[in-house]
Scaffold this motif. Structure first.
Motif, PDB file in Angstrom:
ATOM      1  N   LEU A   1       0.813  -1.213   0.000  1.00  0.00           N
ATOM      2  CA  LEU A   1       0.000   0.000   0.000  1.00  0.00           C
ATOM      3  C   LEU A   1       0.849   1.267   0.000  1.00  0.00           C
ATOM      4  N   SER A   2       2.152   1.149   0.273  1.00  0.00           N
ATOM      5  CA  SER A   2       3.009   2.332   0.240  1.00  0.00           C
ATOM      6  C   SER A   2       3.166   2.832  -1.193  1.00  0.00           C
ATOM      7  N   ASP A   3       2.800   2.010  -2.176  1.00  0.00           N
ATOM      8  CA  ASP A   3       2.879   2.431  -3.560  1.00  0.00           C
ATOM      9  C   ASP A   3       1.592   3.150  -3.933  1.00  0.00           C
ATOM     10  N   ILE A   4       1.675   4.047  -4.903  1.00  0.00           N
ATOM     11  CA  ILE A   4       0.507   4.858  -5.280  1.00  0.00           C
ATOM     12  C   ILE A   4      -0.508   4.038  -6.093  1.00  0.00           C
TER      13      ILE A   4
ATOM     14  N   PRO B   1      -2.197   1.176  -5.822  1.00  0.00           N
ATOM     15  CA  PRO B   1      -3.450   0.654  -5.275  1.00  0.00           C
ATOM     16  C   PRO B   1      -4.543   1.703  -5.122  1.00  0.00           C
ATOM     17  N   VAL B   2      -4.175   2.972  -5.059  1.00  0.00           N
ATOM     18  CA  VAL B   2      -5.192   4.007  -4.868  1.00  0.00           C
ATOM     19  C   VAL B   2      -5.525   4.714  -6.171  1.00  0.00           C
ATOM     20  N   THR B   3      -4.659   4.649  -7.150  1.00  0.00           N
ATOM     21  CA  THR B   3      -4.915   5.435  -8.359  1.00  0.00           C
ATOM     22  C   THR B   3      -5.211   4.593  -9.596  1.00  0.00           C
TER      23      THR B   3
ATOM     24  N   ARG C   1      -7.097   2.426 -12.084  1.00  0.00           N
ATOM     25  CA  ARG C   1      -8.538   2.204 -12.239  1.00  0.00           C
ATOM     26  C   ARG C   1      -8.902   0.730 -12.115  1.00  0.00           C
TER      27      ARG C   1
ATOM     28  N   LEU D   1      -8.602  -0.251  -8.448  1.00  0.00           N
ATOM     29  CA  LEU D   1      -9.706   0.362  -7.695  1.00  0.00           C
ATOM     30  C   LEU D   1     -11.015  -0.380  -7.930  1.00  0.00           C
TER      31      LEU D   1
ATOM     32  N   ARG E   1      -1.810   9.777   3.058  1.00  0.00           N
ATOM     33  CA  ARG E   1      -1.696   8.712   2.057  1.00  0.00           C
ATOM     34  C   ARG E   1      -1.601   9.287   0.643  1.00  0.00           C
TER      35      ARG E   1
ATOM     36  N   ALA F   1     -13.996   6.905  -8.388  1.00  0.00           N
ATOM     37  CA  ALA F   1     -12.897   5.944  -8.482  1.00  0.00           C
ATOM     38  C   ALA F   1     -12.567   5.626  -9.930  1.00  0.00           C
TER      39      ALA F   1
ATOM     40  N   LYS G   1     -11.923   9.196 -12.041  1.00  0.00           N
ATOM     41  CA  LYS G   1     -10.851  10.113 -11.657  1.00  0.00           C
ATOM     42  C   LYS G   1      -9.646  10.014 -12.590  1.00  0.00           C
TER      43      LYS G   1
END
Lengths: 369, 211
Positions: free
Chosen positions: A230-233, A235-237, A239, A242, B22, B87, B90
């Protein structure tokens, strides 16, 4: 016959359905709101659903067209922009269908105005998407036969075209789909067991929500080859990542909800109307995720094409699941039939997942089964 | 009720702080951080909101729901779909409104296959020699490889020309050349042509440009 080419060629034809249906839907809803007409409201809602489903099928034909145009060395940036707007438009209308399903033009006058406002924005996004799609043909000669394209792929486009998925990535994805095929199969068998009212049905019933939650937690952790740490971007960006995380969240929540049934003595085993409504909305959202899924690594490779085909099948089945739940809502007398349809659809979804590979599926003319 | 509000506020604050930390940890700009933050908070709101308030009463089988509860359900569903929209949209929205990334400032002439690297527009060409064989690798300005299926060309030296044939990840041409020599690499890419002169010194080393 190469179905991907057939679908790509169908894109300019198919897109007219959602455009016409969605404009008509909103126009009829405006009329229904002004005249306080329930029947017109019903027609508006049906057209909105049909238009949104049409938009999803247009999206997947567009994905095929994008692959073939990129392979013909068309610049990718304008296609990416068109895809971005199409994604936005599709999700606006998926959200509008969900919102609209809770409203009637006569009983929710104020909220209906908010819906109409957002529907107007949706139509603007649809217009912009259509306009940009037209530009791809008029300015970039997308899909036009027998002419020299006025613009060519850039160095970056060629590098993207050269991307491939590693065998490890493909294997991982296949295994994940197969694991979920087994899970859905277990869910279908679990429901069949209850439908047949076999011995110890009460104890068996308790397993379903727990299995669903376990599946959600599993997907949350193992969804993608490169979604951790999760320290990498990413998983959050990303598509794709997500979308998988949202599905995992849905599974955990529905599992939690299912457990509440067990704890509520007054309603043990009862499936409420609201739950059916929620499942229909979730099925629509699930279908939307599958139809608008974009393969972010090697987006023009064979694997991407195969993924779009498989996801179209799964998305169609998800939409049918939603339709069954809506039929259950509108016609509760046929609950037994709808329950059985629901189980059959789950068996079909599990079969589609168990046969999943990172190539074109056999039923669309692919070489691998 | 007060307890609920406090718990909600605490959760929202924790989400905001966690999300901010985060989001900014790996983002390229503050705008992107804000976008990431929206995704994070909305997704967390979805989990907390749906799990805590929405699903429990729904799954208890309350078929005859009050208008207020129905509105709550509608709101939660909208929240779910709104977060999906954020999600999924974006990344694409960002792509639509943001300009393409600028090409790297510095000339990255690092050899990746033991050859000499030259830049031609937004392409990098690496030329290496092994005996009589000249090998050509093509990449974009981010040094991402371009497969030989997407370009063609030839190598010219001493008045002779040899076509470049596709190999795994590169193209190669066999042309017997004795150093020192002038070598010309002619590449055809979609909609463009790259013509690069090279020099081979007496030791057989390749250097971009004419000497």
């Amino acid at each position: 016959m190469d179905f991907s080419k057939v679908m790509a060629a169908a894109h300019p034809a198919v897109i007219h359905f959602p455009i016409a249906l969605l404009f008509a839907a909103v126009a009829i809803d405006v009329y229904a709101w002004i005249r306080k007409d329930e029947r017109a409201g019903w027609a508006g809602q049906v057209l909105l659903v049909l238009g949104t489903v049409g938009a999803m099928f247009s999206f997947v034909t567009g994905s095929m067209a994008e692959i073939w145009n990129a392979r013909a060395y068309m610049p990718q940036a304008p296609m990416d922009q068109h895809e971005g707007l199409a994604t936005l438009t599709s999700w606006m209308f998926i959200a509008l269908v969900a919102f609209r399903s809770f409203l009637t033009p006569t009983k929710n006058r104020g909220t209906f105005q908010i819906y109409l406002l957002f529907a107007g924005l949706g139509l603007m996004a649809l217009t912009a998407t259509g306009y940009q799609g037209g530009e791809l043909v008029y300015k970039y000669a997308a899909g036009v036969q027998g002419v020299k394209a006025p613009f060519s792929a850039t160095a970056q486009d060629l590098a993207v075209l050269s991307q491939t998925n590693s065998p490890d990535e493909l294997k991982y994805s296949e295994i994940m789909h197969h694991i979920f095929g087994v899970m859905v199969l277990a869910l279908a068998l679990w429901l069949t067991y209850q439908e047949l009212d076999l011995p110890y049905v009460d104890r068996i019933r308790a397993l379903g929500p727990v299995a669903l939650m376990a599946g959600g937690v599993f997907l949350m952790i193992f969804s993608d080859f490169d979604s951790w740490p999760l320290s990498d971007i990413k998983p959050v960006t990303d598509r794709e990542v997500l979308a998988h995380k949202v599905i995992a969240t849905m599974m955990i929540l529905v599992g939690m909800g299912g457990s509440f049934i067990r704890k509520s003595a007054s309603a043990a085993g009862q499936v409420s109307r609201a739950q059916n409504h929620l499942i229909a909305v979730l099925a629509l959202a699930g279908g939307g995720i599958l139809f608008t899924h974009v393969h972010t690594t090697a987006p023009y490779g064979e694997a991407a094409m195969g993924v779009y085909f498989h996801h179209m099948t799964l998305g169609t089945l998800a939409l049918l699941c939603g339709a069954v739940k809506m039929l259950d809502l509108s016609n509760p007398e046929g609950a037994k039939l709808w329950n059985r349809c629901w189980i059959v659809l789950l068996f079909l979804i599990s079969a589609a997942l168990l046969m999943y590979n990172e190539g074109v599926p056999w039923y669309f003319g692919g070489g691998q089964a | 009720m007060v307890l609920r509000r406090r718990a909600g506020l605490t959760a929202a604050l924790a989400a905001l702080l966690g999300g901010a930390a985060r989001a900014h940890s790996g983002a390229e700009s503050w705008e992107q951080s804000i976008g990431d933050l929206v995704v994070f908070v909305t997704t967390l709101g979805l989990v907390v909101g749906l799990g805590w308030q929405g699903l429990a009463p729904l799954f208890r089988g309350q078929a005859g729901m009050s208008p207020g509860t129905r509105l709550l359900v509608a709101g939660l569903t909208l929240g779910l779909l709104g977060s999906l929209l954020v999600a999924v949209g974006k990344g694409t929205l960002w792509k639509v409104v943001s300009p393409p990334p600028p090409p790297p400032e510095s000339f990255s002439s690092r050899s990746e296959h033991g050859g000499a690297v030259a830049r031609a527009g937004s392409y990098y060409v690496e030329l290496a020699r092994s005996g009589d064989e000249f090998r050509v690798w093509l990449s974009d300005e981010l040094r991402r490889p371009i497969e030989p299926a997407h370009f063609a060309g030839s190598v010219q030296a001493g008045g002779r020309t040899a076509p470049l044939e596709a190999r795994a990840g590169h193209r190669a041409a066999r042309l017997g050349v004795r150093p020192p020599a002038r070598i010309s690499v002619d590449l055809q890419v979609p909609g463009d042509r790259i013509l690069l002169p090279w020099s081979m010194d007496a030791a057989g080393r390749l250097v971009p440009g004419e000497r």
